[in-house]
Design a protein around this motif. Structure first.
Motif, mmCIF file in Angstrom:
data_model
loop_
_atom_site.group_PDB
_atom_site.id
_atom_site.type_symbol
_atom_site.label_atom_id
_atom_site.label_comp_id
_atom_site.label_asym_id
_atom_site.label_seq_id
_atom_site.Cartn_x
_atom_site.Cartn_y
_atom_site.Cartn_z
ATOM 1 N N PHE A 85 10.469 24.639 -36.708
ATOM 2 C CA PHE A 85 9.066 24.023 -36.463
ATOM 3 C C PHE A 85 8.901 22.762 -35.379
ATOM 4 C CE2 PHE A 85 9.105 25.925 -40.782
ATOM 5 C CZ PHE A 85 7.711 26.340 -41.054
ATOM 6 N N TYR A 86 9.853 22.571 -34.666
ATOM 7 C CA TYR A 86 9.741 21.901 -33.550
ATOM 8 C C TYR A 86 9.146 22.952 -32.397
ATOM 9 C CZ TYR A 86 11.690 17.331 -34.336
ATOM 10 O OH TYR A 86 12.012 16.225 -34.776
ATOM 11 N N ALA A 87 9.529 24.242 -32.578
ATOM 12 C CA ALA A 87 8.998 25.275 -31.550
ATOM 13 C C ALA A 87 7.512 25.578 -31.884
ATOM 14 C CB ALA A 87 9.826 26.217 -31.397
ATOM 15 N N ASP A 88 7.322 25.493 -32.995
ATOM 16 C CA ASP A 88 5.871 26.139 -33.511
ATOM 17 C C ASP A 88 5.685 25.545 -35.151
ATOM 18 O OD1 ASP A 88 3.532 27.083 -34.433
ATOM 19 O OD2 ASP A 88 3.849 29.217 -33.690
ATOM 20 N N PRO A 89 4.992 24.408 -35.193
ATOM 21 C CA PRO A 89 4.583 23.645 -36.364
ATOM 22 C C PRO A 89 3.721 24.597 -37.084
ATOM 23 C CG PRO A 89 3.325 22.790 -34.878
ATOM 24 C CD PRO A 89 4.192 23.628 -34.025
ATOM 25 N N SER A 90 3.324 25.472 -36.831
ATOM 26 C CA SER A 90 2.053 26.316 -37.454
ATOM 27 C C SER A 90 2.980 27.062 -38.858
ATOM 28 C CB SER A 90 1.288 27.135 -36.936
ATOM 29 O OG SER A 90 0.629 28.006 -37.764
ATOM 30 N N ALA A 91 2.616 26.875 -40.060
ATOM 31 C CA ALA A 91 3.221 27.502 -41.296
ATOM 32 C C ALA A 91 2.565 28.804 -41.324
ATOM 33 C CB ALA A 91 2.884 26.621 -42.502
ATOM 34 N N LEU A 116 11.586 20.487 -40.438
ATOM 35 C CA LEU A 116 10.479 20.417 -41.331
ATOM 36 C C LEU A 116 9.660 18.961 -41.258
ATOM 37 C CD1 LEU A 116 11.294 22.516 -44.271
ATOM 38 C CD2 LEU A 116 9.562 23.062 -42.748
ATOM 39 N N GLU A 117 10.405 18.003 -40.575
ATOM 40 C CA GLU A 117 9.867 16.716 -40.595
ATOM 41 C C GLU A 117 8.397 16.835 -39.782
ATOM 42 O OE1 GLU A 117 13.128 16.488 -37.246
ATOM 43 O OE2 GLU A 117 12.890 17.504 -39.324
ATOM 44 N N VAL A 118 8.418 17.866 -38.765
ATOM 45 C CA VAL A 118 7.050 17.712 -38.112
ATOM 46 C C VAL A 118 5.992 18.251 -39.039
ATOM 47 C CG1 VAL A 118 8.162 18.079 -35.903
ATOM 48 C CG2 VAL A 118 7.469 20.021 -37.324
ATOM 49 N N VAL A 144 13.050 19.649 -18.223
ATOM 50 C CA VAL A 144 13.622 20.225 -19.331
ATOM 51 C C VAL A 144 12.814 19.310 -20.309
ATOM 52 C CG1 VAL A 144 15.026 21.115 -21.313
ATOM 53 C CG2 VAL A 144 15.607 21.195 -18.765
ATOM 54 N N SER A 145 12.860 17.941 -20.334
ATOM 55 C CA SER A 145 12.479 17.071 -21.468
ATOM 56 C C SER A 145 10.739 16.892 -21.401
ATOM 57 C CB SER A 145 12.817 15.540 -21.126
ATOM 58 O OG SER A 145 14.391 15.743 -21.233
ATOM 59 N N LEU A 146 10.191 17.631 -20.389
ATOM 60 C CA LEU A 146 8.815 17.643 -20.283
ATOM 61 C C LEU A 146 8.090 18.498 -21.496
ATOM 62 C CD1 LEU A 146 7.897 17.011 -16.632
ATOM 63 C CD2 LEU A 146 7.274 15.711 -18.110
ATOM 64 N N PHE A 147 9.009 19.246 -21.747
ATOM 65 C CA PHE A 147 8.505 20.525 -22.727
ATOM 66 C C PHE A 147 8.986 20.280 -24.276
ATOM 67 C CE2 PHE A 147 8.771 22.391 -18.371
ATOM 68 C CZ PHE A 147 7.567 22.943 -18.146
ATOM 69 N N ALA A 148 8.146 20.403 -25.130
ATOM 70 C CA ALA A 148 8.403 20.361 -26.490
ATOM 71 C C ALA A 148 8.843 21.419 -27.106
ATOM 72 C CB ALA A 148 7.247 19.763 -27.364
ATOM 73 N N ARG A 149 8.711 22.526 -26.328
ATOM 74 C CA ARG A 149 9.212 23.836 -26.926
ATOM 75 C C ARG A 149 10.111 24.478 -26.065
ATOM 76 N NH1 ARG A 149 4.028 26.854 -29.374
ATOM 77 N NH2 ARG A 149 3.152 24.952 -30.683
ATOM 78 N N PRO A 150 11.183 25.283 -26.491
ATOM 79 C CA PRO A 150 11.980 26.091 -25.287
ATOM 80 C C PRO A 150 11.148 26.913 -24.328
ATOM 81 C CG PRO A 150 12.476 26.414 -27.549
ATOM 82 C CD PRO A 150 11.574 25.888 -27.753
ATOM 83 N N VAL A 151 11.625 26.836 -23.023
ATOM 84 C CA VAL A 151 10.943 27.393 -21.854
ATOM 85 C C VAL A 151 12.017 27.807 -21.172
ATOM 86 C CG1 VAL A 151 8.996 25.552 -21.855
ATOM 87 C CG2 VAL A 151 11.049 25.041 -20.688
ATOM 88 N N PRO A 152 11.636 29.108 -20.214
ATOM 89 C CA PRO A 152 12.545 29.587 -19.182
ATOM 90 C C PRO A 152 12.933 28.746 -18.107
ATOM 91 C CG PRO A 152 10.544 30.455 -19.088
ATOM 92 C CD PRO A 152 10.104 29.652 -20.143
ATOM 93 N N ALA A 153 13.902 28.916 -17.602
ATOM 94 C CA ALA A 153 14.514 28.182 -16.491
ATOM 95 C C ALA A 153 13.501 28.372 -15.105
ATOM 96 C CB ALA A 153 15.809 28.902 -15.710
ATOM 97 N N GLU A 154 12.729 29.474 -15.046
ATOM 98 C CA GLU A 154 11.629 29.424 -14.033
ATOM 99 C C GLU A 154 10.621 28.519 -14.173
ATOM 100 O OE1 GLU A 154 13.635 33.408 -14.216
ATOM 101 O OE2 GLU A 154 13.079 31.929 -15.904
ATOM 102 N N ALA A 155 10.351 28.251 -15.718
ATOM 103 C CA ALA A 155 9.141 27.243 -15.831
ATOM 104 C C ALA A 155 9.742 25.842 -15.540
ATOM 105 C CB ALA A 155 8.766 27.215 -17.330
#
Length: 344
Positions: A54-60, A105-107, A259-270
């Motif tokens: 739910f950190y990567a996508d908080p939408s239930a 789930l805390e999010v 890396v810390s600028l992104f809340a979700r996992p991102v590829p190295a290219e990003a």
């Protein structure tokens, strides 16, 4: 791990909640139990595992849709019903034994400042999790959160079990530091360091990486002084992370900041695309995705994670510390996350 094994083997238990403060190792514990410690074998008949951060996508709603689509594509099970998402998910859980892992789930819970601390904010999640506790099922639901599960308290001891991950004792933490390469430091000193961060798992792991490089005694003494003047555990963890940030080589520090600028996992290219922003001062010029992967696996292990699909993420506590270096690039990071990689 033994407790998870025991509960998973109990057919009366259909849901397990794992709670602890941020960085205490909840996700690591559950992942290790499911993937490496043979946890799946403790639940006879499980036909599939579906995990969701739910950190990567908080939408239930997105979680429920993805689960149902996965069941259709991977297991050949299509659920038909009233159209209500919660009813469809519960019907799927009744039809086939699954291990469902809902992480972070805390999010989607009421925070400590709210009037109903720990209450799930989404009705679909409330209905699904309460339903999972009330009916006999051969599958199992695993939850992790920093907060208690207020909606499920009445089921604790019946269909649900709650596990609070304890911090390291000074002895346990000292042993971990020794294995990490800090055996040159006397055990009493290692125990004192672990106690100074309240046995926090992330902070202890970071200390292990730091001590493996044998910092000067004077710098270590300065860190201990800083830790002794703050009372809250989260503040002590921040002190350790800030100290380690100063100890890292500059390119590694700025890689972690990117890396810390992104809340979700991102590829190295990003990550490398964002690192072209002027605030990085060309510190990562010439870096390749392979170099990023090598750094994450080695020098930044424990601070950043390289996922099996090639994506990179950092723990929220790490992000809070390192992104301050490059906040001027936040808009670029947002544009990259929203629109994909810029051409070229």
């Amino acid at each position: 791990l033994a407790r998870l094994d025991r509960w998973a083997a109990d057919p009366q238990v259909t849901l397990i909640g794992v709670t602890a403060w941020g960085g205490a190792g909840k996700t690591a514990l559950v992942t290790h139990w499911a993937q490496e410690a043979g946890g799946l074998t403790r639940r006879p008949g499980v036909r599939g595992v579906f995990g969701w951060s739910f950190y990567a996508d908080p939408s239930a709603e997105n979680w429920a849709k993805a689960l149902l689509e996965w069941a259709k594509q991977s297991l050949g099970i299509a659920v038909t019903g009233s159209g209500r998402m919660a009813a469809a998910v519960l019907a799927l859980m009744q039809a086939v034994p699954l291990l469902l892992v809902l992480d972070g789930l805390e999010v989607v819970q009421e925070g400590p400042a709210g009037g109903e601390f720990g209450r799930l904010l989404d009705g679909t999640l409330r209905e699904v999790l309460a339903g999972a506790c009330q009916e006999s099922r051969s599958g199992l639901v695993l939850l992790t959160s920093r907060f208690p599960f207020a909606d499920l308290e009445t089921f604790d001891g019946v269909g649900a079990r709650m596990l609070e991950v304890p911090p390291f004792t000074p002895a346990e933490g000292a042993a971990l530091l020794a294995v990490a390469g800090a055996d040159w430091l006397a055990e009493g000193e290692r125990r004192d360091l672990v106690a100074s961060v309240d046995g926090h798992a992330l902070a202890t792991g970071v200390l292990g990486g730091l001590l493996a490089d044998r910092p000067p005694v004077s710098e270590l003494a300065a860190l201990r002084t800083d830790l002794n003047v703050v009372a809250r555990t989260d503040a002590r963890v921040s002190k350790v992370l800030e100290f380690y940030a100063g100890w890292l080589a500059e390119p590694d520090r700025y890689l972690l900041a990117a890396v810390s600028l992104f809340a979700r996992p991102v590829p190295a290219e990003a990550v490398l695309a964002v690192a072209r922003h002027e605030v990085f001062g060309s510190r990562l010029a010439g870096w390749t995705p392979a170099m990023v992967q090598a750094a994450v696996h080695a020098r930044l292990a424990g601070l950043a994670s390289w996922h099996p699909d090639g994506m990179i993420s950092a723990h929220p506590l790490v992000r809070d510390t390192f992104r301050r270096l490059v906040m001027d690039a936040a808009e670029t990071a947002a544009d990259t996350a929203l629109a994909g990689l810029p051409t070229g």
